[in-house]
Design a protein around this motif. Structure first.
Motif: not given
Length: 194
Positions: A39, A41, A45, A49, A100, A102, A120-121, A123-125, A165
């Motif tokens: 990850w 952070d 993203d 992606t 989330r 992930s 980045h986070w 709950d993101h792809p 996406s």
């Protein structure tokens, strides 16, 4: 997408051609690429992606132990910015946090047991392949209720293609071969053999 609903009639590819869910390895705190998340952070993203091979291209996998992330002090690889181990954002940990991806999501971009890579986070792809401790693959549940064993070597198309996406070619056929076609429900992709 989390919290979205659909009915069987919305699965235009056919229930026997569409994955409903997949097996995942819970985070064991061992830095395994199929159970511990890389990850970044501080990254974006788009890093993941736009390039599903981001963590591979960043040389984050230990060449001496290719099922594990590069250790701190690794000489032939680059340790991930952060490895998610032993916390609620870990793979399979806080299962009720379904938003989330992930934690419990399964994508058909990278083949089974591939590295778990997020931008980045939480709950993101990212790349969240199904995974298992079985030799050479994992189980998936198809929309028609059939359970199939999918090998790590399933044909997975162009691994350099950006992920589809809501902002990148929505509704397009998957560029990830047979594996990607099994993960789409309405791109009218059918798979005769896998």
């Amino acid at each position: 997408a989390p919290y979205s609903s659909f009915k069987f009639r919305d699965v235009l590819d056919g229930l026997s051609n569409t994955i409903a869910m997949g097996e995942i390895v819970s985070n064991l705190g061992d830095n395994a690429i199929n159970g511990s998340l890389s990850w970044d952070d501080g990254g974006a993203d788009a890093d993941v992606t736009n390039n599903p091979l981001h963590c591979v291209a960043s040389n984050e996998i230990d060449p001496e132990r290719p099922q594990f992330w590069c250790p701190t002090g690794g000489t032939d690889c680059t340790p991930p910015a952060r490895i998610v181990n032993g916390e609620t954002n870990g793979r399979g940990m806080s299962w009720a946090s379904a938003f989330r991806l992930s934690i419990s999501g399964v994508f058909t971009v990278r083949p089974p047991n591939s590295e778990l890579c997020i931008g980045h986070w939480a709950d993101h792809p990212g790349n969240f392949s199904p995974s298992s401790h079985h030799q050479g693959g994992c189980h998936i549940l198809m929309g028609d209720g059939a359970v199939k064993f999918i090998t790590d070597s399933i044909e997975a198309g162009n691994q350099n293609a950006p992920m589809i996406s809501s902002t990148n070619r929505p509704g397009s056929a998957s560029p990830y071969g047979v594996w990607g076609a099994l993960g789409s429900k309405a791109a009218k992709e059918t798979v005769s053999e896998f």
